[in-house]
Design a protein around this motif. Structure first.
Motif, PDB file in Angstrom:
ATOM      1  N   LYS A 292       0.400  -1.049  -0.376  1.00  0.00           N
ATOM      2  CA  LYS A 292       0.411   0.108   0.231  1.00  0.00           C
ATOM      3  C   LYS A 292       0.930   1.121  -0.095  1.00  0.00           C
ATOM      4  CE  LYS A 292      -3.967  -1.893   1.946  1.00  0.00           C
ATOM      5  NZ  LYS A 292      -5.273  -2.024   2.758  1.00  0.00           N
ATOM      6  N   GLY A 293       1.764   1.545   0.621  1.00  0.00           N
ATOM      7  CA  GLY A 293       2.764   2.104   0.642  1.00  0.00           C
ATOM      8  C   GLY A 293       3.614   3.269  -0.562  1.00  0.00           C
ATOM      9  N   LYS A 294       3.925   1.589  -1.124  1.00  0.00           N
ATOM     10  CA  LYS A 294       4.267   1.379  -2.785  1.00  0.00           C
ATOM     11  C   LYS A 294       3.632   2.109  -3.197  1.00  0.00           C
ATOM     12  CE  LYS A 294       7.016  -0.921  -6.019  1.00  0.00           C
ATOM     13  NZ  LYS A 294       7.681  -2.094  -6.462  1.00  0.00           N
ATOM     14  N   GLY A 295       1.872   2.028  -3.282  1.00  0.00           N
ATOM     15  CA  GLY A 295       0.701   2.279  -4.148  1.00  0.00           C
ATOM     16  C   GLY A 295       0.925   4.381  -3.610  1.00  0.00           C
ATOM     17  N   PHE A 296       0.770   4.786  -2.978  1.00  0.00           N
ATOM     18  CA  PHE A 296       0.791   5.595  -1.969  1.00  0.00           C
ATOM     19  C   PHE A 296       2.204   6.870  -2.674  1.00  0.00           C
ATOM     20  CE2 PHE A 296      -2.369   3.826   1.057  1.00  0.00           C
ATOM     21  CZ  PHE A 296      -3.583   4.982   1.042  1.00  0.00           C
ATOM     22  N   LEU A 297       3.162   6.434  -3.054  1.00  0.00           N
ATOM     23  CA  LEU A 297       3.965   6.969  -3.458  1.00  0.00           C
ATOM     24  C   LEU A 297       3.848   7.424  -4.635  1.00  0.00           C
ATOM     25  CD1 LEU A 297       6.788   4.652  -0.750  1.00  0.00           C
ATOM     26  CD2 LEU A 297       6.562   7.404  -1.608  1.00  0.00           C
ATOM     27  N   ALA A 298       3.425   5.809  -5.374  1.00  0.00           N
ATOM     28  CA  ALA A 298       2.913   6.349  -6.814  1.00  0.00           C
ATOM     29  C   ALA A 298       2.214   7.330  -7.273  1.00  0.00           C
ATOM     30  CB  ALA A 298       3.079   4.984  -7.592  1.00  0.00           C
TER      31      ALA A 298
END
Length: 226
Positions: free
Chosen positions: A88-94
């Motif tokens: 999820k963190g990777k998604g928000f960073l994207a």
């Protein structure tokens, strides 16, 4: 005029399910079985929102999400079987606006789509309103009821950025780039200081909204439901 939604997912059953619910609600739907085809659709047609699967051939959802953030101003929902916090963190960073884990309830996803479309409509307005709080982007004044609150420029710009996209998580790096620019030589503590000041100024004046810390990521503005 109907709103158009892009569904990018290599699972044909997921695309069929979403198409059924979205068409039933009056949306136009464009489908892509992979990220590369989704990119071509975005180049050729005006989309209002994208629902993107993370694990796609050719170009994955994170790459497509970053591309949308760079070239288009539409909300993005990442749809994926991965539910771990780091994913999820990777998604928000994207740059995603929302994150839905499979298996999902179509009706819940539909609610999220409608909410995002409403929020993005606010961005084009010069005035942002949350219950009794009014943020005037032209006069640089925030009103809570009858009281006017004048903020320093960077605090105001930071508030506007968060308020324009309620519930969307922004990293400190993203906020630094958006508000202070690429050539700013300070660090992320600048964001923390300005967020602290905003919280202090509005904590006793209104509960219309709250600026929440998303641990390990950054901040988001949440609006109180009336």
């Amino acid at each position: 005029m109907k709103l158009s939604i892009l569904i990018a997912d290599d699972d044909v059953h997921v695309r069929e399910l979403l198409r059924f619910y979205l068409v039933k609600e009056g949306y136009e739907v464009r489908e892509a079985p992979d990220g590369q085809i989704a990119s071509r659709i975005l180049e050729q047609e005006q989309m209002n929102l994208a629902v993107i699967d993370v694990m796609m051939p050719g170009k994955n959802g994170w790459e497509l999400c970053r591309e949308i953030r760079e070239h288009y101003d539409i909300p993005v929902i990442l749809l994926t079987a991965k539910g771990e916090v780091k994913d999820k963190g990777k998604g928000f960073l994207a740059g995603t606006d929302d994150y839905v884990t499979k298996p999902f309830e179509p009706q819940e996803l539909l609610y999220r789509i409608k909410a995002l479309l409403r929020r993005y409509q606010m961005v084009s307005k010069n005035v942002i309103t949350f219950n009794q709080t009014v943020i005037d982007r032209l006069s640089h004044v925030v009103k809570v009821g009858e009281e006017s609150i004048h903020l320093p420029l960077k605090e105001f710009e930071l508030l506007v950025q968060l308020a324009s996209f309620p519930d969307r998580t922004f990293t400190r790096a993203q906020l630094l780039e958006l508000i202070w620019g690429n050539d700013y030589e300070g660090d992320s503590r600048t964001i923390d200081v300005h967020i602290k000041r905003l919280r202090e100024k509005f904590a006793e004046k209104t509960d219309d909204f709250v600026i929440s810390t998303i641990r390990g990521l950054g901040y988001k503005l949440e609006v109180r439901k009336v």
